[in-house]
Design a protein around this motif. Structure first.
Motif, PDB file in Angstrom:
ATOM      1  N   THR A  13       0.840  -1.189   0.000  1.00 52.93           N
ATOM      2  CA  THR A  13       0.000   0.000   0.000  1.00 52.93           C
ATOM      3  C   THR A  13       0.877   1.241   0.000  1.00 52.93           C
ATOM      4  O   THR A  13       1.800   1.357   0.796  1.00 52.93           O
ATOM      5  CB  THR A  13      -0.917   0.007   1.235  1.00 52.93           C
ATOM      6  OG1 THR A  13      -1.676  -1.201   1.238  1.00 52.93           O
ATOM      7  CG2 THR A  13      -1.852   1.187   1.201  1.00 52.93           C
ATOM      8  N   LEU A  14       0.572   2.187  -0.899  1.00 55.14           N
ATOM      9  CA  LEU A  14       1.328   3.423  -1.013  1.00 55.14           C
ATOM     10  C   LEU A  14       0.613   4.551  -0.278  1.00 55.14           C
ATOM     11  O   LEU A  14      -0.616   4.614  -0.265  1.00 55.14           O
ATOM     12  CB  LEU A  14       1.481   3.807  -2.491  1.00 55.14           C
ATOM     13  CG  LEU A  14       2.158   2.793  -3.396  1.00 55.14           C
ATOM     14  CD1 LEU A  14       2.098   3.262  -4.844  1.00 55.14           C
ATOM     15  CD2 LEU A  14       3.591   2.579  -2.982  1.00 55.14           C
ATOM     16  N   THR A  15       1.401   5.462   0.290  1.00 54.16           N
ATOM     17  CA  THR A  15       0.819   6.635   0.925  1.00 54.16           C
ATOM     18  C   THR A  15       0.445   7.639  -0.154  1.00 54.16           C
ATOM     19  O   THR A  15       0.819   7.505  -1.312  1.00 54.16           O
ATOM     20  CB  THR A  15       1.812   7.276   1.902  1.00 54.16           C
ATOM     21  OG1 THR A  15       2.943   7.754   1.167  1.00 54.16           O
ATOM     22  CG2 THR A  15       2.263   6.287   2.965  1.00 54.16           C
ATOM     23  N   PHE A  16      -0.268   8.682   0.235  1.00 60.57           N
ATOM     24  CA  PHE A  16      -0.684   9.704  -0.724  1.00 60.57           C
ATOM     25  C   PHE A  16       0.529  10.388  -1.348  1.00 60.57           C
ATOM     26  O   PHE A  16       0.559  10.643  -2.550  1.00 60.57           O
ATOM     27  CB  PHE A  16      -1.591  10.731  -0.033  1.00 60.57           C
ATOM     28  CG  PHE A  16      -2.151  11.754  -0.973  1.00 60.57           C
ATOM     29  CD1 PHE A  16      -3.241  11.444  -1.771  1.00 60.57           C
ATOM     30  CD2 PHE A  16      -1.586  13.014  -1.070  1.00 60.57           C
ATOM     31  CE1 PHE A  16      -3.761  12.386  -2.660  1.00 60.57           C
ATOM     32  CE2 PHE A  16      -2.104  13.957  -1.951  1.00 60.57           C
ATOM     33  CZ  PHE A  16      -3.196  13.634  -2.737  1.00 60.57           C
ATOM     34  N   ALA A  17       1.553  10.675  -0.552  1.00 61.10           N
ATOM     35  CA  ALA A  17       2.760  11.336  -1.065  1.00 61.10           C
ATOM     36  C   ALA A  17       3.528  10.442  -2.040  1.00 61.10           C
ATOM     37  O   ALA A  17       4.149  10.938  -2.980  1.00 61.10           O
ATOM     38  CB  ALA A  17       3.668  11.739   0.091  1.00 61.10           C
TER      39      ALA A  17
ATOM     40  N   SER B 235       3.951  12.052  -8.472  1.00 61.89           N
ATOM     41  CA  SER B 235       5.308  12.203  -9.007  1.00 61.89           C
ATOM     42  C   SER B 235       5.353  13.388  -9.964  1.00 61.89           C
ATOM     43  O   SER B 235       4.373  13.710 -10.628  1.00 61.89           O
ATOM     44  CB  SER B 235       5.753  10.921  -9.719  1.00 61.89           C
ATOM     45  OG  SER B 235       4.892  10.627 -10.780  1.00 61.89           O
ATOM     46  N   LEU B 236       6.508  14.043  -9.998  1.00 62.83           N
ATOM     47  CA  LEU B 236       6.755  15.142 -10.921  1.00 62.83           C
ATOM     48  C   LEU B 236       7.637  14.628 -12.042  1.00 62.83           C
ATOM     49  O   LEU B 236       8.513  13.793 -11.816  1.00 62.83           O
ATOM     50  CB  LEU B 236       7.444  16.304 -10.212  1.00 62.83           C
ATOM     51  CG  LEU B 236       6.662  16.987  -9.108  1.00 62.83           C
ATOM     52  CD1 LEU B 236       7.520  18.038  -8.426  1.00 62.83           C
ATOM     53  CD2 LEU B 236       5.400  17.618  -9.667  1.00 62.83           C
TER      54      LEU B 236
ATOM     55  N   ASN C  57       9.058  22.975 -19.186  1.00 64.34           N
ATOM     56  CA  ASN C  57       7.950  22.030 -19.113  1.00 64.34           C
ATOM     57  C   ASN C  57       7.946  21.367 -17.750  1.00 64.34           C
ATOM     58  O   ASN C  57       8.979  21.216 -17.120  1.00 64.34           O
ATOM     59  CB  ASN C  57       8.048  20.987 -20.226  1.00 64.34           C
ATOM     60  CG  ASN C  57       9.295  20.158 -20.116  1.00 64.34           C
ATOM     61  OD1 ASN C  57       9.310  19.175 -19.393  1.00 64.34           O
ATOM     62  ND2 ASN C  57      10.362  20.539 -20.799  1.00 64.34           N
ATOM     63  N   LEU C  58       6.756  20.990 -17.313  1.00 61.69           N
ATOM     64  CA  LEU C  58       6.597  20.336 -16.022  1.00 61.69           C
ATOM     65  C   LEU C  58       5.351  19.464 -16.091  1.00 61.69           C
ATOM     66  O   LEU C  58       4.340  19.852 -16.669  1.00 61.69           O
ATOM     67  CB  LEU C  58       6.455  21.364 -14.894  1.00 61.69           C
ATOM     68  CG  LEU C  58       6.372  20.812 -13.484  1.00 61.69           C
ATOM     69  CD1 LEU C  58       7.665  20.102 -13.117  1.00 61.69           C
ATOM     70  CD2 LEU C  58       6.073  21.915 -12.508  1.00 61.69           C
ATOM     71  N   GLY C  59       5.442  18.279 -15.497  1.00 60.23           N
ATOM     72  CA  GLY C  59       4.319  17.362 -15.478  1.00 60.23           C
ATOM     73  C   GLY C  59       4.079  16.807 -14.092  1.00 60.23           C
ATOM     74  O   GLY C  59       4.993  16.714 -13.277  1.00 60.23           O
TER      75      GLY C  59
END
Length: 160
Positions: free
Chosen positions: A37-41, A45-46, A59-61
């Motif tokens: 299980t992954l946390t919200f943080a 990802s950027l 650019n940024l995603g």
């Protein structure tokens, strides 16, 4: 600080960023086959495109995992890049403007080895991309499939 000095500092920064990339945690090797299980943080990802930065196109995603599990990831993302009417102090031979907004939906997976519990696959595509196996075949190689929508506005000018 003069404009020439700023341009040189920007060029040096770009060379350092491209030639000496930092260690990142993208595509972490999953050694276990169980679901974690992954946390919200951990689900956010950027991302950025280094080739666009070398062409002086910022650019940024942002990408967000839909499910809170690490296995068989589904993600939605948004990427924005723009270089519009940038002032220049020299005469350009080729001048381009671009603005793009892109939304995408992706499914990430890794190829896996055939084990004794699964019957052998007959087709090449089935052998290469099958997800019915439990053991990862190439742990550092990740593929994705999905769909995207993009809005782009661009112009290219050739000046004599």
């Amino acid at each position: 600080m003069t404009k020439t000095t700023k341009n040189w500092l920007y060029a040096i920064f770009l060379m350092i960023a491209v030639l000496f990339p930092q260690i990142s945690r993208a595509q972490i090797f999953e050694s276990k086959t169980g679901v974690d299980t992954l946390t919200f943080a951990e689900r956010i990802s950027l991302r950025t495109n280094a080739v666009d930065w070398t062409l002086l196109t910022p650019n940024l995603g942002v990408e967000f995992d839909v499910k809170s599990t690490n296995w068989n990831r589904w993600a939605v993302g948004l990427v924005i890049k723009t270089k519009w009417n940038t002032p220049a102090t020299f005469k350009n031979r080729v001048f381009y403007n671009i603005t793009e907004v892109r939304a995408d939906f992706r499914n990430y997976w890794r190829t896996r080895q055939i084990n004794n519990k699964v019957p052998a696959h007959t087709g090449f595509i089935d052998r290469l991309f099958s997800c019915r196996r439990r053991v990862v075949k190439h742990p550092k190689t990740t593929y994705y499939r999905g769909a995207y929508m993009s809005f782009s506005d661009f112009s290219i000018k050739w000046i004599k």
